[in-house]
Design a protein around this motif. Sequence first.
Motif, PDB file in Angstrom:
ATOM      1  N   UNK A   1       0.829  -1.202   0.000  1.00  0.00           N
ATOM      2  CA  UNK A   1       0.000   0.000   0.000  1.00  0.00           C
ATOM      3  C   UNK A   1       0.866   1.255   0.000  1.00  0.00           C
ATOM      4  N   UNK A   2       1.932   1.256   0.783  1.00  0.00           N
ATOM      5  CA  UNK A   2       2.817   2.413   0.847  1.00  0.00           C
ATOM      6  C   UNK A   2       3.496   2.693  -0.480  1.00  0.00           C
ATOM      7  N   UNK A   3       3.926   1.629  -1.147  1.00  0.00           N
ATOM      8  CA  UNK A   3       4.588   1.783  -2.439  1.00  0.00           C
ATOM      9  C   UNK A   3       3.609   2.313  -3.486  1.00  0.00           C
ATOM     10  N   UNK A   4       2.414   1.765  -3.509  1.00  0.00           N
ATOM     11  CA  UNK A   4       1.404   2.209  -4.463  1.00  0.00           C
ATOM     12  C   UNK A   4       0.975   3.647  -4.189  1.00  0.00           C
ATOM     13  N   UNK A   5       0.785   3.978  -2.919  1.00  0.00           N
ATOM     14  CA  UNK A   5       0.376   5.337  -2.558  1.00  0.00           C
ATOM     15  C   UNK A   5       1.446   6.354  -2.953  1.00  0.00           C
TER      16      UNK A   5
ATOM     17  N   UNK B   1       3.569  10.631  -6.353  1.00  0.00           N
ATOM     18  CA  UNK B   1       4.631  11.158  -7.205  1.00  0.00           C
ATOM     19  C   UNK B   1       4.092  11.535  -8.582  1.00  0.00           C
ATOM     20  N   UNK B   2       3.197  10.699  -9.115  1.00  0.00           N
ATOM     21  CA  UNK B   2       2.595  11.010 -10.416  1.00  0.00           C
ATOM     22  C   UNK B   2       1.715  12.248 -10.342  1.00  0.00           C
ATOM     23  N   UNK B   3       0.983  12.402  -9.254  1.00  0.00           N
ATOM     24  CA  UNK B   3       0.135  13.585  -9.075  1.00  0.00           C
ATOM     25  C   UNK B   3       0.988  14.842  -9.008  1.00  0.00           C
ATOM     26  N   UNK B   4       2.040  14.804  -8.192  1.00  0.00           N
ATOM     27  CA  UNK B   4       2.920  15.964  -8.059  1.00  0.00           C
ATOM     28  C   UNK B   4       3.583  16.303  -9.395  1.00  0.00           C
ATOM     29  N   UNK B   5       4.046  15.290 -10.093  1.00  0.00           N
ATOM     30  CA  UNK B   5       4.685  15.515 -11.390  1.00  0.00           C
ATOM     31  C   UNK B   5       3.682  16.077 -12.399  1.00  0.00           C
ATOM     32  N   UNK B   6       2.487  15.538 -12.406  1.00  0.00           N
ATOM     33  CA  UNK B   6       1.462  15.997 -13.330  1.00  0.00           C
ATOM     34  C   UNK B   6       1.073  17.444 -13.115  1.00  0.00           C
ATOM     35  N   UNK B   7       1.141  17.903 -11.856  1.00  0.00           N
ATOM     36  CA  UNK B   7       0.831  19.294 -11.543  1.00  0.00           C
ATOM     37  C   UNK B   7       2.033  20.215 -11.684  1.00  0.00           C
TER      38      UNK B   7
ATOM     39  N   UNK C   1      10.183  14.534  -0.334  1.00  0.00           N
ATOM     40  CA  UNK C   1       9.562  13.610   0.619  1.00  0.00           C
ATOM     41  C   UNK C   1       8.443  14.278   1.430  1.00  0.00           C
ATOM     42  N   UNK C   2       8.630  15.549   1.756  1.00  0.00           N
ATOM     43  CA  UNK C   2       7.628  16.264   2.549  1.00  0.00           C
ATOM     44  C   UNK C   2       6.326  16.428   1.765  1.00  0.00           C
ATOM     45  N   UNK C   3       6.437  16.734   0.475  1.00  0.00           N
ATOM     46  CA  UNK C   3       5.232  16.918  -0.339  1.00  0.00           C
ATOM     47  C   UNK C   3       4.508  15.598  -0.566  1.00  0.00           C
ATOM     48  N   UNK C   4       5.257  14.519  -0.742  1.00  0.00           N
ATOM     49  CA  UNK C   4       4.630  13.201  -0.879  1.00  0.00           C
ATOM     50  C   UNK C   4       3.897  12.853   0.407  1.00  0.00           C
ATOM     51  N   UNK C   5       4.561  13.047   1.562  1.00  0.00           N
ATOM     52  CA  UNK C   5       3.943  12.733   2.850  1.00  0.00           C
ATOM     53  C   UNK C   5       2.715  13.600   3.106  1.00  0.00           C
ATOM     54  N   UNK C   6       2.786  14.880   2.751  1.00  0.00           N
ATOM     55  CA  UNK C   6       1.645  15.778   2.939  1.00  0.00           C
ATOM     56  C   UNK C   6       0.462  15.345   2.085  1.00  0.00           C
ATOM     57  N   UNK C   7       0.725  14.989   0.850  1.00  0.00           N
ATOM     58  CA  UNK C   7      -0.340  14.534  -0.043  1.00  0.00           C
ATOM     59  C   UNK C   7      -0.987  13.257   0.486  1.00  0.00           C
ATOM     60  N   UNK C   8      -0.182  12.339   0.991  1.00  0.00           N
ATOM     61  CA  UNK C   8      -0.722  11.086   1.520  1.00  0.00           C
ATOM     62  C   UNK C   8      -1.484  11.309   2.824  1.00  0.00           C
TER      63      UNK C   8
ATOM     64  N   UNK D   1      12.960   9.540  -7.845  1.00  0.00           N
ATOM     65  CA  UNK D   1      12.606  10.654  -8.740  1.00  0.00           C
ATOM     66  C   UNK D   1      13.775  11.597  -8.961  1.00  0.00           C
ATOM     67  N   UNK D   2      14.683  11.625  -8.011  1.00  0.00           N
ATOM     68  CA  UNK D   2      15.871  12.473  -8.130  1.00  0.00           C
ATOM     69  C   UNK D   2      16.852  11.884  -9.150  1.00  0.00           C
ATOM     70  N   UNK D   3      16.936  10.548  -9.196  1.00  0.00           N
ATOM     71  CA  UNK D   3      17.892   9.892 -10.081  1.00  0.00           C
ATOM     72  C   UNK D   3      17.334   9.646 -11.483  1.00  0.00           C
ATOM     73  N   UNK D   4      16.048   9.371 -11.590  1.00  0.00           N
ATOM     74  CA  UNK D   4      15.421   9.070 -12.881  1.00  0.00           C
ATOM     75  C   UNK D   4      14.270  10.028 -13.105  1.00  0.00           C
ATOM     76  N   UNK D   5      14.063  10.428 -14.337  1.00  0.00           N
ATOM     77  CA  UNK D   5      12.942  11.318 -14.620  1.00  0.00           C
ATOM     78  C   UNK D   5      11.646  10.507 -14.673  1.00  0.00           C
ATOM     79  N   UNK D   6      10.567  11.145 -14.277  1.00  0.00           N
ATOM     80  CA  UNK D   6       9.264  10.488 -14.274  1.00  0.00           C
ATOM     81  C   UNK D   6       8.876  10.104 -15.698  1.00  0.00           C
ATOM     82  N   UNK D   7       9.211  10.927 -16.685  1.00  0.00           N
ATOM     83  CA  UNK D   7       8.884  10.617 -18.076  1.00  0.00           C
ATOM     84  C   UNK D   7       9.528   9.302 -18.503  1.00  0.00           C
ATOM     85  N   UNK D   8      10.798   9.096 -18.124  1.00  0.00           N
ATOM     86  CA  UNK D   8      11.477   7.848 -18.465  1.00  0.00           C
ATOM     87  C   UNK D   8      10.789   6.655 -17.820  1.00  0.00           C
TER      88      UNK D   8
END
Length: 114
Positions: free
Chosen positions: A3-7, A12-18, A24-31, A50-57
């Motif tokens: 559940x944690x991995x899926x959430x 991350x996709x929501x933040x990237x899409x916006x 980490x703080x924004x992911x935790x706040x969103x969850x 997300x720091x090492x690989x781009x979301x698009x890739x």
Amino acid sequence: MSTGELACTYASLILHGDGIVITPEKIATLLKTANLNIESYWPSLFYKLCEKRSIEDLILNVGSGGASVAVAAPAAATGGGGGGGGGAPAAAVEEKKEEPKEESDDDMGFSLFD
């Protein structure tokens, strides 16, 4: 998938899409806003990814099974000290291998509807 991995994936996709920088703080706040309780290490793990690989890739290579990483690693190793620019064409050539064609029912002398 836990559940944690899926959430964290969805967060991350929501933040990237916006267009919001993923931290980490924004992911935790969103969850937390979504009333999801996860282990505290998940947001930082996804931030590092997300720091090492781009979301698009990651989106474009979903389902590739990691083959692009396996092909890119030897190409990067052979690139040497010349800036590593020579590894990309070699990786593109490796991916264009032909797959064997499947035999049709005509080749076997019978078909499903005979």
